[in-house]
Write an enzyme that holds these catalytic residues in place. Sequence first.
Site, PDB file in Angstrom:
ATOM      1  N   TYR A 141       0.841  -1.204   0.000  1.00  0.00           N
ATOM      2  CA  TYR A 141       0.000   0.000   0.000  1.00  0.00           C
ATOM      3  C   TYR A 141       0.868   1.243   0.000  1.00  0.00           C
ATOM      4  O   TYR A 141       1.821   1.326   0.763  1.00  0.00           O
ATOM      5  CB  TYR A 141      -0.911   0.018   1.240  1.00  0.00           C
ATOM      6  CG  TYR A 141      -2.364  -0.034   0.813  1.00  0.00           C
ATOM      7  CD1 TYR A 141      -2.938   1.069   0.193  1.00  0.00           C
ATOM      8  CD2 TYR A 141      -3.123  -1.179   0.975  1.00  0.00           C
ATOM      9  CE1 TYR A 141      -4.249   1.018  -0.256  1.00  0.00           C
ATOM     10  CE2 TYR A 141      -4.431  -1.232   0.526  1.00  0.00           C
ATOM     11  CZ  TYR A 141      -4.987  -0.127  -0.083  1.00  0.00           C
ATOM     12  OH  TYR A 141      -6.273  -0.177  -0.533  1.00  0.00           O
TER      13      TYR A 141
ATOM     14  N   GLU B  56      -0.525   4.869  -0.472  1.00  0.00           N
ATOM     15  CA  GLU B  56      -1.308   6.102  -0.687  1.00  0.00           C
ATOM     16  C   GLU B  56      -0.428   7.326  -0.556  1.00  0.00           C
ATOM     17  O   GLU B  56       0.380   7.429   0.362  1.00  0.00           O
ATOM     18  CB  GLU B  56      -2.447   6.178   0.333  1.00  0.00           C
ATOM     19  CG  GLU B  56      -3.642   5.343  -0.086  1.00  0.00           C
ATOM     20  CD  GLU B  56      -4.820   5.480   0.879  1.00  0.00           C
ATOM     21  OE1 GLU B  56      -4.735   6.302   1.796  1.00  0.00           O
ATOM     22  OE2 GLU B  56      -5.796   4.746   0.692  1.00  0.00           O
TER      23      GLU B  56
ATOM     24  N   ASP C  67      -6.914  13.465 -25.012  1.00  0.00           N
ATOM     25  CA  ASP C  67      -6.986  12.073 -24.557  1.00  0.00           C
ATOM     26  C   ASP C  67      -6.365  11.225 -25.657  1.00  0.00           C
ATOM     27  O   ASP C  67      -6.977  10.979 -26.697  1.00  0.00           O
ATOM     28  CB  ASP C  67      -8.443  11.684 -24.299  1.00  0.00           C
ATOM     29  CG  ASP C  67      -8.586  10.246 -23.811  1.00  0.00           C
ATOM     30  OD1 ASP C  67      -7.615   9.473 -23.923  1.00  0.00           O
ATOM     31  OD2 ASP C  67      -9.684   9.901 -23.332  1.00  0.00           O
TER      32      ASP C  67
ATOM     33  N   THR D 276      -4.359   5.964 -21.642  1.00  0.00           N
ATOM     34  CA  THR D 276      -4.214   4.626 -21.076  1.00  0.00           C
ATOM     35  C   THR D 276      -2.799   4.179 -21.387  1.00  0.00           C
ATOM     36  O   THR D 276      -2.104   4.770 -22.227  1.00  0.00           O
ATOM     37  CB  THR D 276      -5.198   3.631 -21.722  1.00  0.00           C
ATOM     38  OG1 THR D 276      -4.991   3.638 -23.133  1.00  0.00           O
ATOM     39  CG2 THR D 276      -6.645   3.988 -21.418  1.00  0.00           C
TER      40      THR D 276
ATOM     41  N   LYS E 117      -2.871   0.339 -24.695  1.00  0.00           N
ATOM     42  CA  LYS E 117      -3.294   0.223 -26.096  1.00  0.00           C
ATOM     43  C   LYS E 117      -2.037   0.237 -26.971  1.00  0.00           C
ATOM     44  O   LYS E 117      -1.213  -0.656 -26.823  1.00  0.00           O
ATOM     45  CB  LYS E 117      -4.320   1.300 -26.409  1.00  0.00           C
ATOM     46  CG  LYS E 117      -5.574   1.113 -25.510  1.00  0.00           C
ATOM     47  CD  LYS E 117      -6.675   2.120 -25.709  1.00  0.00           C
ATOM     48  CE  LYS E 117      -7.804   1.884 -24.709  1.00  0.00           C
ATOM     49  NZ  LYS E 117      -8.846   2.911 -24.779  1.00  0.00           N
TER      50      LYS E 117
ATOM     51  N   ARG F 143      -2.599  -2.722 -18.133  1.00  0.00           N
ATOM     52  CA  ARG F 143      -3.795  -1.886 -18.028  1.00  0.00           C
ATOM     53  C   ARG F 143      -3.555  -0.835 -16.959  1.00  0.00           C
ATOM     54  O   ARG F 143      -3.282  -1.171 -15.808  1.00  0.00           O
ATOM     55  CB  ARG F 143      -5.014  -2.726 -17.653  1.00  0.00           C
ATOM     56  CG  ARG F 143      -5.279  -3.856 -18.610  1.00  0.00           C
ATOM     57  CD  ARG F 143      -6.678  -4.374 -18.424  1.00  0.00           C
ATOM     58  NE  ARG F 143      -7.578  -3.594 -19.236  1.00  0.00           N
ATOM     59  CZ  ARG F 143      -7.796  -3.801 -20.532  1.00  0.00           C
ATOM     60  NH1 ARG F 143      -7.170  -4.760 -21.157  1.00  0.00           N
ATOM     61  NH2 ARG F 143      -8.643  -3.057 -21.198  1.00  0.00           N
TER      62      ARG F 143
HETATM   63  C1  LIG Z   1      -9.860   3.254 -23.932  1.00  0.00           C
HETATM   64  C2  LIG Z   1     -10.145   4.703 -23.748  1.00  0.00           C
HETATM   65  C3  LIG Z   1     -10.424   5.252 -22.484  1.00  0.00           C
HETATM   66  C4  LIG Z   1     -10.768   4.420 -21.282  1.00  0.00           C
HETATM   67  O1  LIG Z   1      -9.865   3.566 -20.838  1.00  0.00           O
HETATM   68  P1  LIG Z   1     -10.273   2.383 -19.831  1.00  0.00           P
HETATM   69  O2  LIG Z   1      -8.932   1.954 -19.387  1.00  0.00           O
HETATM   70  O3  LIG Z   1     -11.026   1.395 -20.629  1.00  0.00           O
HETATM   71  O4  LIG Z   1     -11.078   2.980 -18.727  1.00  0.00           O
HETATM   72  C5  LIG Z   1     -10.539   6.619 -22.378  1.00  0.00           C
HETATM   73  N1  LIG Z   1     -10.415   7.416 -23.450  1.00  0.00           N
HETATM   74  C6  LIG Z   1     -10.187   6.920 -24.681  1.00  0.00           C
HETATM   75  C7  LIG Z   1     -10.072   7.856 -25.827  1.00  0.00           C
HETATM   76  C8  LIG Z   1     -10.059   5.556 -24.871  1.00  0.00           C
HETATM   77  O5  LIG Z   1      -9.861   5.079 -26.094  1.00  0.00           O
END
Ligand SMILES: *Cc1c(COP(=O)(O)O)cnc(C)c1O
Length: 421
Positions: A56, A58, A202, A228, A231, A237
Site C-alpha cells: 500500500y 497512498e 486524450d 491509457t 493500447k 492496463r
Molecule cells: C480506452 C479509452 C479510455 C478508457 O480507458 P479504460 O482503461 O477502458 O477505462 C478513455 N479514453 C479513450 C479515448 C479511450 O480510447
Amino acid sequence: MHQPPIPHVAGTDPEVAELIQAEARRQHDKARLIPSENYVSAAVLEATGSVLTNKYSEGYAGRRYYEGQQLIDPLERLTVQRAERLFGVDHANVQPYSGSPANLAVFLAFLQPGETVMGMALPMGGHLTHGWGVSITGKWFHSVQYGVRADTGTVDMDEVRDLALRERPKVIFCGGTAIPRTIDFPAFAEIARETGAVLVADIAHIAGLIAGGAHPSPVGFAEVITTTTHKTLRGPRGAMIMSTEERASAIDKAVFPGLQGGPHNHTTAGIAVALHEAAQPSFRTYARQIVANAKALAEALTARGYSLVSGGTDNHLILIDLTPQGIGGKPAARGLDRAGIETNYNTVPFDQRKPFDPSGLRIGTPAITTRGLTEEHMPQLASWMDEAIAAAAKEDEDVLDRIAGEVRDLMAGFPMPGWSQ
Ligand SMILES: *Cc1c(COP(=O)(O)O)cnc(C)c1O
C-alpha cells in the site's frame, strides 16, 4: 503454454489456470484486430505479476501515508521520469487505475458539477468519459458535444469553434476511440485559447504512435494529456495524466486524495518497463509499421468495395461502414470472430441502425503488428475478412471454420509474447 509459466496457479486453482492457458492459446491463434488491444511483452507481464501488488502506498513519493516505501518511492519516481522524458512533458502522474478514472480526475481538477465540458460525441468517435450522457461525465456535468462532417467523416473545426464560443466550456476534450485520422492539436489549442478553456488531449489510442513518432504530439498544445497505458503504448492496463507545471498540482490532488486510494504498484512497475521499451529505437519501427499496416489493410479493403469512414486512415485504426455489404456490424463481427479474426462492432457517424446493432466494424493493427505481420500480409487478411463477412451473411459456418484454420496457420508463424508452444 502461458509465459511466464503459471505452475502455482495450476497447483492451487486448476480451474483458473485452465482458463488462463486457453485464453493465451486463443490470443495466439487469432488475428486480433481490436484497435485498443495489444500483446504486452513477457517483461511487462512479469513486472505486473510481481509482489509489488502486496504494498500500500497512498500518497506520492516522499509524501506517503504508509511506511515501507523505500523501494516503491524510487520505482514511482523512475516511472514518472520515464513518462516525462518519453513524451517531453513537465509533469506525469502514473497512478490512475485506468483511462476512465484518469478522465474523471480531470473533471474533478477543473470543473464543478453542472459546469460545461465539451467533447466529441460517442457515436462520432469520441469516448464515453468525454461527457456522453450515460457516463457520470455527462450526468453530473453540462456537456456539449461535437461531431464529424457527414461528407468528410472528419472533425469540423469551424463547428467546434462555434460551439465553444457559444457554450464557453471550462474544459475541451479532443481525442477518442474511433478516430481514423490525425487529430489537429494546434487547431484545438487555438480554440481553447480563444475561449479560455483547458484543452485536454486524450491520447489513449495513439499514445504509442506519438511515443514512436508516428503521430504528432499534443505537447505544447494541450495543457493536460490523458492516456491509457495498454493500447498502442503496449503496457499493462493503467493510465497516466501528463500536464504542464501549472496544472500539475490540480491533477495530482484530483487523482489522490480526490478520486483514488492506493496506487497499483505492480501496474506502476509494468508501466515503467513498457515506457523503457517504448523509448528504444525498435519501438519507433513498431509505431511506423502499425500505421503502414493499417494503410495497407485500408487499401486492400477499399479495393474489395468496402466503405471506410473518412475514406481511409492516418493511424492504427479503420472504421468500416458495412451498409453497402447489407450486413450489420454485429453479425459481421461475430462471423469474423468465428473465422479467427477478432474485431468489434461499432457505430459509424450518422448511423441509420440502432447503437446495439450498428453498421460499423472497428479494426486496427497494433496487436498483429506486435506479432510481426507486415504490409505483405494485409491483402490476405482483407480477403479472409471479405470472405468471412459474406459467409456470416449466409450463416455458412463451414467457411468460417475453414478460414479460422487458415488464420491459425498464418499466426503460428509469428511468435506471441506471453505464450510458447
Ligand atoms: C480506452 C479509452 C479510455 C478508457 O480507458 P479504460 O482503461 O477502458 O477505462 C478513455 N479514453 C479513450 C479515448 C479511450 O480510447
